[in-house]
Enzyme design. Structure first.
Site, PDB file in Angstrom:
ATOM      1  N   GLY A 226      35.828-129.332 -35.514  1.00 27.64           N
ATOM      2  CA  GLY A 226      35.966-129.832 -34.147  1.00 27.64           C
ATOM      3  C   GLY A 226      36.601-128.780 -33.263  1.00 27.64           C
ATOM      4  O   GLY A 226      36.523-127.577 -33.541  1.00 27.64           O
ATOM      5  N   THR A 230      42.396-129.671 -31.180  1.00 27.43           N
ATOM      6  CA  THR A 230      42.545-130.753 -32.170  1.00 27.43           C
ATOM      7  C   THR A 230      42.938-130.156 -33.517  1.00 27.43           C
ATOM      8  O   THR A 230      43.791-130.705 -34.222  1.00 27.43           O
ATOM      9  CB  THR A 230      41.228-131.556 -32.314  1.00 27.43           C
ATOM     10  OG1 THR A 230      40.662-131.763 -31.035  1.00 27.43           O
ATOM     11  CG2 THR A 230      41.450-132.879 -32.983  1.00 27.43           C
ATOM     12  N   GLU A 248      37.286-125.805 -39.220  1.00 31.00           N
ATOM     13  CA  GLU A 248      36.130-125.115 -38.612  1.00 31.00           C
ATOM     14  C   GLU A 248      36.174-125.456 -37.137  1.00 31.00           C
ATOM     15  O   GLU A 248      35.885-126.587 -36.752  1.00 31.00           O
ATOM     16  CB  GLU A 248      34.819-125.608 -39.227  1.00 31.00           C
ATOM     17  CG  GLU A 248      34.679-125.386 -40.716  1.00 31.00           C
ATOM     18  CD  GLU A 248      34.588-123.929 -41.093  1.00 31.00           C
ATOM     19  OE1 GLU A 248      34.299-123.098 -40.212  1.00 31.00           O
ATOM     20  OE2 GLU A 248      34.828-123.607 -42.267  1.00 31.00           O
ATOM     21  N   CYS A 282      28.330-124.646 -32.415  1.00 26.46           N
ATOM     22  CA  CYS A 282      29.484-123.740 -32.430  1.00 26.46           C
ATOM     23  C   CYS A 282      29.040-122.293 -32.626  1.00 26.46           C
ATOM     24  O   CYS A 282      29.773-121.371 -32.294  1.00 26.46           O
ATOM     25  CB  CYS A 282      30.461-124.149 -33.518  1.00 26.46           C
ATOM     26  SG  CYS A 282      29.665-124.285 -35.128  1.00 26.46           S
ATOM     27  N   GLU A 383      35.591-121.549 -24.371  1.00 26.47           N
ATOM     28  CA  GLU A 383      34.408-122.165 -24.969  1.00 26.47           C
ATOM     29  C   GLU A 383      33.887-123.253 -24.024  1.00 26.47           C
ATOM     30  O   GLU A 383      34.615-124.187 -23.691  1.00 26.47           O
ATOM     31  CB  GLU A 383      34.763-122.795 -26.320  1.00 26.47           C
ATOM     32  CG  GLU A 383      33.535-123.333 -27.021  1.00 26.47           C
ATOM     33  CD  GLU A 383      33.837-124.141 -28.271  1.00 26.47           C
ATOM     34  OE1 GLU A 383      34.761-124.974 -28.241  1.00 26.47           O
ATOM     35  OE2 GLU A 383      33.123-123.956 -29.266  1.00 26.47           O
TER      36      GLU A 383
HETATM   37  P1  NDP Z   1      37.091-132.777 -31.228  1.00 29.72           P
HETATM   38  O1  NDP Z   1      38.126-131.844 -31.757  1.00 29.72           O
HETATM   39  O2  NDP Z   1      37.367-133.516 -29.997  1.00 29.72           O
HETATM   40  O3  NDP Z   1      36.764-133.896 -32.315  1.00 29.72           O
HETATM   41  C1  NDP Z   1      36.315-133.614 -33.623  1.00 29.72           C
HETATM   42  C2  NDP Z   1      36.600-134.822 -34.499  1.00 29.72           C
HETATM   43  O4  NDP Z   1      38.014-134.975 -34.626  1.00 29.72           O
HETATM   44  C3  NDP Z   1      36.085-136.133 -33.925  1.00 29.72           C
HETATM   45  O5  NDP Z   1      35.684-136.979 -34.974  1.00 29.72           O
HETATM   46  C4  NDP Z   1      37.325-136.682 -33.227  1.00 29.72           C
HETATM   47  O6  NDP Z   1      37.306-138.051 -33.012  1.00 29.72           O
HETATM   48  C5  NDP Z   1      38.402-136.276 -34.220  1.00 29.72           C
HETATM   49  N1  NDP Z   1      39.759-136.218 -33.688  1.00 29.72           N
HETATM   50  C6  NDP Z   1      40.167-136.068 -32.398  1.00 29.72           C
HETATM   51  N2  NDP Z   1      41.529-136.092 -32.325  1.00 29.72           N
HETATM   52  C7  NDP Z   1      41.981-136.255 -33.593  1.00 29.72           C
HETATM   53  C8  NDP Z   1      43.284-136.363 -34.175  1.00 29.72           C
HETATM   54  N3  NDP Z   1      44.389-136.329 -33.445  1.00 29.72           N
HETATM   55  N4  NDP Z   1      43.374-136.517 -35.513  1.00 29.72           N
HETATM   56  C9  NDP Z   1      42.270-136.564 -36.282  1.00 29.72           C
HETATM   57  N5  NDP Z   1      41.007-136.492 -35.786  1.00 29.72           N
HETATM   58  C10 NDP Z   1      40.863-136.321 -34.464  1.00 29.72           C
HETATM   59  O7  NDP Z   1      35.753-131.947 -31.150  1.00 29.72           O
HETATM   60  P2  NDP Z   1      34.353-132.413 -30.557  1.00 29.72           P
HETATM   61  O8  NDP Z   1      33.905-133.645 -31.278  1.00 29.72           O
HETATM   62  O9  NDP Z   1      34.449-132.435 -29.074  1.00 29.72           O
HETATM   63  O10 NDP Z   1      33.403-131.225 -31.050  1.00 29.72           O
HETATM   64  C11 NDP Z   1      33.199-130.055 -30.344  1.00 29.72           C
HETATM   65  C12 NDP Z   1      34.020-128.929 -30.932  1.00 29.72           C
HETATM   66  O11 NDP Z   1      33.700-128.754 -32.309  1.00 29.72           O
HETATM   67  C13 NDP Z   1      33.729-127.606 -30.270  1.00 29.72           C
HETATM   68  O12 NDP Z   1      34.929-126.929 -30.011  1.00 29.72           O
HETATM   69  C14 NDP Z   1      32.945-126.856 -31.325  1.00 29.72           C
HETATM   70  O13 NDP Z   1      33.030-125.464 -31.246  1.00 29.72           O
HETATM   71  C15 NDP Z   1      33.542-127.364 -32.583  1.00 29.72           C
HETATM   72  N6  NDP Z   1      32.634-127.147 -33.701  1.00 29.72           N
HETATM   73  C16 NDP Z   1      32.941-126.199 -34.643  1.00 29.72           C
HETATM   74  C17 NDP Z   1      32.071-125.924 -35.688  1.00 29.72           C
HETATM   75  C18 NDP Z   1      32.404-124.908 -36.753  1.00 29.72           C
HETATM   76  O14 NDP Z   1      31.776-124.959 -37.798  1.00 29.72           O
HETATM   77  N7  NDP Z   1      33.329-123.999 -36.540  1.00 29.72           N
HETATM   78  C19 NDP Z   1      30.786-126.625 -35.789  1.00 29.72           C
HETATM   79  C20 NDP Z   1      30.576-127.596 -34.752  1.00 29.72           C
HETATM   80  C21 NDP Z   1      31.465-127.839 -33.742  1.00 29.72           C
HETATM   81  P3  NDP Z   1      36.655-138.705 -31.683  1.00 29.72           P
HETATM   82  O15 NDP Z   1      35.930-137.670 -30.940  1.00 29.72           O
HETATM   83  O16 NDP Z   1      35.772-139.709 -32.250  1.00 29.72           O
HETATM   84  O17 NDP Z   1      37.743-139.330 -30.892  1.00 29.72           O
END
Ligand code: NDP
Length: 479
Positions: A226, A230, A248, A282, A383
């Site tokens: 994510g 986060t 990641e 990503c 980003e």
């Molecule tokens: P987020 O960090 O917002 O969320 C990722 C996941 O974490 C979601 O399921 C989210 O829940 C959950 N989450 C949010 N806050 C918390 C917390 N405090 N504790 C535990 N879990 C939490 O990312 P996005 O979903 O917006 O995804 C986009 C991002 O992911 C971009 O920055 C992208 O670059 C990155 N990414 C990285 C990849 C890699 O392989 N390096 C691949 C793909 C994406 P919810 O959203 O349901 O509230």
């Protein structure tokens, strides 16, 4: 479509009976509800996972491998249904979901079904000391897998498959924005004969359900994909609990183009690496650096090629760019366009929302090319994670390497050149976890996947994934 949590092999509503609206990004309309799970639901999932662990961790590798293969087969069998669900939930073109997302989810299970049968541990004879050392690789217990919305089933399964292949039981949370294919995976796991409690899927917000998984003292490892913020938040929680952690995170990947490259191949691949999945991958190359001698030609050809992409109804086979995933995300991406001149950029193409017939409230945006002249500008440092790329020229290898590295992220890079020595020099000196030379996103699932700097810690993929989800234990026997 209303969905439920998948706990102990059964579908159940959230314990507090609280629900969240789920939006269809192609139309901007609510089309279902998902559980707003709390720590009580996570506790229920933990209890199920913990009681399944003794039996699952001692299940033979052959049996585990058979079940994972069966899950892969069922995903392939249900490909049309899963692909449509992914498109409706995420907004991506159906042809992309059919060609990439769903086949890759099946491949994740099939890959780890095979890999676990080849995963061995070491033995060391301590010659002269009359001792034999051998190392066991044991599963950790209950682990947490948290994934984002951009490649929903693809990334969800990329974590779950190695975790369960190596004998762990899982509490997993998909993104609240794209939960549907994760829900459908629960049905598939039951059909494939995965024992109850091995995989538990809890839906809801990251800040409640996600955080409850992260904070749970019994959860031994967190595999998270994510955003960087986060990831940092999660790292702060788990560090004093000494959990294993794989992160990641985000990227701001350079795409470096030298004049000696195979031009036509570079051009068509660069269109893809810029705008596939609406730029919400990503690994997309969001900073394009082009050698000065071909800069004007590239600029013209790139704009022409991008202007041919079709933004539209994602269910239409001719659509190449679908809807962005959510309204808040569209607004975030648009804010870079609204402030483009203040951030030092000039729009060469795109920049406008698109109204699609019969989907007027969907989150559609033109693919957008912005010319910049300073790598330190916000457009090149932050980003954006949408259909926006920047382009700028460079003169020397040193200059472009410096710009490529001068960013807080370090996920991946793409390099276009036919000069072998230059390839070797740049590949060695660039600060990213992955580099593609004369290609993009060509994946071999045995290779280590992950980033450096603010793009995360740890590696997924191949045996790296199985190592993460197991604990090495050395045993020394004196004879
Ligand atoms: P987020 O960090 O917002 O969320 C990722 C996941 O974490 C979601 O399921 C989210 O829940 C959950 N989450 C949010 N806050 C918390 C917390 N405090 N504790 C535990 N879990 C939490 O990312 P996005 O979903 O917006 O995804 C986009 C991002 O992911 C971009 O920055 C992208 O670059 C990155 N990414 C990285 C990849 C890699 O392989 N390096 C691949 C793909 C994406 P919810 O959203 O349901 O509230």
């Amino acid at each position: 479509m209303n969905i439920k949590n998948y706990i102990n092999g059964e579908f159940s509503p959230p314990l507090l009976d609280d629900w969240i609206d789920n939006y269809n990004p192609t139309s901007g309309k609510v089309y279902g509800q998902i559980p707003n799970s709390t720590k009580e639901d996570v506790e229920k999932a933990y209890t199920a996972a913990k009681s399944a662990f003794p039996s699952w961790s001692s299940t033979s590798l052959e049996k585990r491998s058979q079940i994972l293969s069966k899950i892969a087969q069922l995903i392939n069998k249900k490909l049309p249904e899963l692909a449509r669900a992914e498109t409706k939930d995420n907004g991506k073109p159906l042809q992309l979901a059919k060609a990439i997302d769903i086949p890759r989810a099946a491949a994740n299970f099939q890959f780890f079904a095979n890999a676990i049968t080849q995963f061995t541990s070491d033995a060391h004879e301590s010659i002269g000391l009359d001792a034999m050392n051998y190392t066991l690789r044991q599963p950790l217990g209950v682990v947490g897998c948290i994934s984002p919305w951009n490649l929903p089933l693809y990334l969800f399964t990329w974590k779950i498959a190695p975790a369960i292949a190596s004998g762990n039981c899982v509490i997993a949370k998909p993104s609240e924005i794209t939960p549907i294919t994760a829900y459908l995976l629960g049905e598939i796991c039951t059909e494939a004969g995965l024992p109850k409690g091995v995989l538990n899927i809890v839906h809801g917000l990251g800040t409640t359900a996600g955080q409850a998984i992260v904070e749970h003292p019994g959860v031994k490892a967190i595999s998270f994909t994510g955003g960087t913020e986060t990831g940092a938040h999660i790292a702060r929680i788990v560090a004093p609990m000494f959990k294993k952690l794989s992160l990641e995170l985000g990227g701001k990947n350079p795409n470096i183009i030298f004049a000696d490259c195979d031009y036509e191949e570079m051009l068509s691949t660069t269109v893809q690496s810029s705008f596939s999945n609406q730029g919400q991958i990503c690994l997309c190359g969001s900073r394009i650096f082009v050698e000065e001698s071909i800069y004007d030609k590239f600029k013209k050809d790139f704009v022409t090629a991008v202007s041919k992409l079709k933004v539209g109804n994602p269910f239409d086979d001719t659509t190449t760019i679908g809807a962005l995933v959510s309204k808040p995300h569209l607004e975030k991406v648009m804010s870079y366009i609204e402030n483009v001149s203040e951030y030092g950029g000039k729009i060469l193409f795109g920049g406008n929302r698109v109204s699609v017939n019969n989907f007027e409230d969907g989150y559609y945006l033109q693919p957008t090319i912005i010319e910049v002249n300073d790598n330190q500008c916000k457009l090149n440092q932050e980003e954006i994670f949408g259909p926006i790329v920047t382009i700028m020229p460079f003169n020397t290898e040193e200059e472009v390497l410096d710009m490529a590295n001068n960013v807080s992220y370090g996920l991946s890079a793409t390099l276009w050149t036919n000069d072998l020595k230059r390839t070797m020099r740049i590949s060695k000196n660039i600060h990213t976890g992955m580099i593609w030379v004369n290609t993009w996103l060509l994946r071999d699932l045995r290779t280590p996947f992950g980033g450096t700097k603010n793009s995360g810690v740890g590696r997924e993929g191949g045996f790296e994934g199985l190592r993460f989800f197991t604990e090495p234990k050395n045993i020394c026997i004196k004879y």
